[in-house]
Scaffold this motif. Structure first.
Motif, PDB file in Angstrom:
ATOM      1  N   GLY A  96      18.041  65.546 -44.725  1.00 12.80           N
ATOM      2  CA  GLY A  96      18.572  64.357 -44.066  1.00 12.80           C
ATOM      3  C   GLY A  96      19.158  64.597 -42.691  1.00 12.80           C
ATOM      4  N   THR A  97      19.331  65.856 -42.303  1.00 10.75           N
ATOM      5  CA  THR A  97      19.952  66.174 -41.016  1.00 10.75           C
ATOM      6  C   THR A  97      19.140  65.652 -39.840  1.00 10.75           C
ATOM      7  N   LEU A  98      17.841  65.886 -39.868  1.00 12.40           N
ATOM      8  CA  LEU A  98      17.002  65.473 -38.744  1.00 12.40           C
ATOM      9  C   LEU A  98      16.920  63.951 -38.636  1.00 12.40           C
ATOM     10  N   GLU A  99      16.884  63.279 -39.766  1.00  9.26           N
ATOM     11  CA  GLU A  99      16.840  61.814 -39.759  1.00  9.26           C
ATOM     12  C   GLU A  99      18.148  61.250 -39.210  1.00  9.26           C
ATOM     13  N   GLU A 100      19.274  61.814 -39.633  1.00  5.07           N
ATOM     14  CA  GLU A 100      20.576  61.362 -39.154  1.00  5.07           C
ATOM     15  C   GLU A 100      20.722  61.620 -37.656  1.00  5.07           C
ATOM     16  N   MET A 101      20.264  62.795 -37.203  1.00  4.55           N
ATOM     17  CA  MET A 101      20.317  63.147 -35.793  1.00  4.55           C
ATOM     18  C   MET A 101      19.528  62.129 -34.964  1.00  4.55           C
ATOM     19  N   THR A 102      18.334  61.789 -35.428  1.00  3.05           N
ATOM     20  CA  THR A 102      17.494  60.824 -34.722  1.00  3.05           C
ATOM     21  C   THR A 102      18.159  59.452 -34.679  1.00  3.05           C
ATOM     22  N   GLU A 103      18.682  59.024 -35.797  1.00  3.79           N
ATOM     23  CA  GLU A 103      19.346  57.712 -35.879  1.00  3.79           C
ATOM     24  C   GLU A 103      20.547  57.637 -34.943  1.00  3.79           C
ATOM     25  N   LEU A 104      21.346  58.691 -34.915  1.00  6.93           N
ATOM     26  CA  LEU A 104      22.514  58.711 -34.034  1.00  6.93           C
ATOM     27  C   LEU A 104      22.112  58.737 -32.564  1.00  6.93           C
ATOM     28  N   ALA A 105      21.115  59.555 -32.227  1.00  6.81           N
ATOM     29  CA  ALA A 105      20.663  59.625 -30.834  1.00  6.81           C
ATOM     30  C   ALA A 105      20.188  58.259 -30.360  1.00  6.81           C
ATOM     31  N   ILE A 106      19.376  57.609 -31.160  1.00  3.63           N
ATOM     32  CA  ILE A 106      18.889  56.273 -30.806  1.00  3.63           C
ATOM     33  C   ILE A 106      20.054  55.296 -30.732  1.00  3.63           C
ATOM     34  N   GLY A 107      21.008  55.416 -31.640  1.00  7.85           N
ATOM     35  CA  GLY A 107      22.177  54.543 -31.646  1.00  7.85           C
ATOM     36  C   GLY A 107      23.022  54.673 -30.390  1.00  7.85           C
ATOM     37  N   HIS A 108      23.145  55.882 -29.855  1.00  6.85           N
ATOM     38  CA  HIS A 108      23.915  56.078 -28.626  1.00  6.85           C
ATOM     39  C   HIS A 108      23.286  55.316 -27.456  1.00  6.85           C
ATOM     40  N   CYS A 109      21.970  55.159 -27.473  1.00  8.43           N
ATOM     41  CA  CYS A 109      21.264  54.529 -26.352  1.00  8.43           C
ATOM     42  C   CYS A 109      20.886  53.076 -26.624  1.00  8.43           C
ATOM     43  N   GLU A 110      21.282  52.559 -27.756  1.00  5.88           N
ATOM     44  CA  GLU A 110      20.880  51.222 -28.184  1.00  5.88           C
ATOM     45  C   GLU A 110      21.197  50.132 -27.158  1.00  5.88           C
ATOM     46  N   ASP A 111      22.344  50.187 -26.532  1.00  2.68           N
ATOM     47  CA  ASP A 111      22.754  49.145 -25.589  1.00  2.68           C
ATOM     48  C   ASP A 111      22.579  49.553 -24.128  1.00  2.68           C
ATOM     49  N   SER A 112      21.869  50.642 -23.875  1.00  2.00           N
ATOM     50  CA  SER A 112      21.746  51.163 -22.510  1.00  2.00           C
ATOM     51  C   SER A 112      20.587  50.550 -21.730  1.00  2.00           C
ATOM     52  N   GLY A 113      19.678  49.899 -22.440  1.00  2.00           N
ATOM     53  CA  GLY A 113      18.470  49.410 -21.782  1.00  2.00           C
ATOM     54  C   GLY A 113      17.357  50.442 -21.775  1.00  2.00           C
ATOM     55  N   VAL A 114      17.630  51.612 -22.319  1.00  2.00           N
ATOM     56  CA  VAL A 114      16.637  52.687 -22.417  1.00  2.00           C
ATOM     57  C   VAL A 114      16.255  52.837 -23.878  1.00  2.00           C
ATOM     58  N   GLU A 115      14.970  52.735 -24.159  1.00  2.99           N
ATOM     59  CA  GLU A 115      14.509  52.930 -25.536  1.00  2.99           C
ATOM     60  C   GLU A 115      14.226  54.410 -25.742  1.00  2.99           C
ATOM     61  N   LEU A 116      15.106  55.067 -26.462  1.00  5.97           N
ATOM     62  CA  LEU A 116      14.975  56.499 -26.702  1.00  5.97           C
ATOM     63  C   LEU A 116      13.894  56.740 -27.750  1.00  5.97           C
ATOM     64  N   ARG A 117      12.919  57.574 -27.404  1.00  2.00           N
ATOM     65  CA  ARG A 117      11.848  57.955 -28.324  1.00  2.00           C
ATOM     66  C   ARG A 117      12.099  59.396 -28.751  1.00  2.00           C
ATOM     67  N   VAL A 118      12.301  59.588 -30.049  1.00  2.00           N
ATOM     68  CA  VAL A 118      12.621  60.913 -30.586  1.00  2.00           C
ATOM     69  C   VAL A 118      11.530  61.297 -31.586  1.00  2.00           C
ATOM     70  N   PRO A 119      10.552  62.110 -31.135  1.00  2.00           N
ATOM     71  CA  PRO A 119       9.494  62.518 -32.066  1.00  2.00           C
ATOM     72  C   PRO A 119      10.069  63.306 -33.244  1.00  2.00           C
ATOM     73  N   LYS A 120       9.472  63.106 -34.383  1.00  2.00           N
ATOM     74  CA  LYS A 120       9.934  63.771 -35.602  1.00  2.00           C
ATOM     75  C   LYS A 120       9.604  65.267 -35.534  1.00  2.00           C
ATOM     76  N   ILE A 121      10.559  66.083 -35.967  1.00  2.00           N
ATOM     77  CA  ILE A 121      10.333  67.533 -36.087  1.00  2.00           C
ATOM     78  C   ILE A 121       9.963  67.794 -37.535  1.00  2.00           C
ATOM     79  N   VAL A 122       8.812  68.388 -37.724  1.00  2.00           N
ATOM     80  CA  VAL A 122       8.331  68.651 -39.082  1.00  2.00           C
ATOM     81  C   VAL A 122       8.278  70.160 -39.306  1.00  2.00           C
ATOM     82  N   PHE A 123       8.932  70.594 -40.378  1.00  2.00           N
ATOM     83  CA  PHE A 123       8.903  72.025 -40.738  1.00  2.00           C
ATOM     84  C   PHE A 123       7.859  72.260 -41.792  1.00  2.00           C
TER      85      PHE A 123
END
Length: 135
Positions: free
Chosen positions: A108-135
Motif C-alpha cells: 500500500g505504500t506506493l498507492e498512498e504515495m501516489t494519492e498524496l502526491a496527486i492530492g498536494h497538486c489537486e488545487d494547483s491547476g497542474v494535473e500530476l501524472r504519477v506512473p505506477k512503479i511495479v516490482f
C-alpha cells in the motif's frame, strides 16, 4: 398515528444532522491531516522530477548519485515539503526497482504515495501524472 409521524420526523432530522456533522468532520480532518496545497510551480517541478525518475540508472553507485542530485533539486527548489517528500519516495523506489535492490515497499505504500502526491497538486491547476512503479 400522530406520534408515529413525530418519530419519523425526528429520525429524518437526526439523520440529516448526523450527515452534516460527518461531512464537516471529514472536511476538517482532510484540511488538517490531508495533503497540503502545493503551488503550480512546485507541481510542475514535481512532474519534471517524476518524469526524470522514469529512467534511473541500473548501477547502484550511479543510482545513489542520481538520487542525490534529485534530492538536491527537491531541497533547494521545492517550497512545499509534502510534495517534495512524495517525489523523494517515488524517486527512491524507482531507483530501487532499476538497480535490482531486493528491498520492497510495504503493501500500500506506493498507492498512498501516489494519492498524496496527486492530492498536494489537486488545487494547483497542474494535473500530476504519477506512473505506477511495479516490482
Amino acid at each position: 398515528m400522530k406520534t408515529k409521524h413525530i418519530n419519523v420526523a425526528f429520525v429524518v432530522l437526526a439523520a440529516v444532522v448526523l450527515a452534516g456533522v460527518a461531512y464537516g468532520v471529514d472536511y476538517l480532518w482532510d484540511k488538517r491531516f490531508g495533503p497540503t496545497a502545493a503551488s503550480a510551480a512546485d507541481c510542475r517541478l514535481a512532474q519534471e522530477l517524476i518524469d526524470k525518475a522514469q529512467n534511473p540508472p541500473s548501477d547502484a553507485a550511479e543510482g545513489e548519485k542520481w538520487e542525490q542530485q534529485i534530492r538536491q533539486i527537491r531541497y533547494t527548489r521545492l517550497e512545499n515539503d509534502g510534495i517534495s517528500t512524495e517525489v523523494g519516495k517515488y524517486v527512491h523506489w524507482s531507483m530501487v526497482r532499476a538497480t535490482g535492490d531486493p528491498a520492497r515497499p510495504p503493501a500500500g505504500t506506493l498507492e498512498e504515495m501516489t494519492e498524496l502526491a496527486i492530492g498536494h497538486c489537486e488545487d494547483s491547476g497542474v494535473e500530476l501524472r504519477v506512473p505506477k512503479i511495479v516490482f
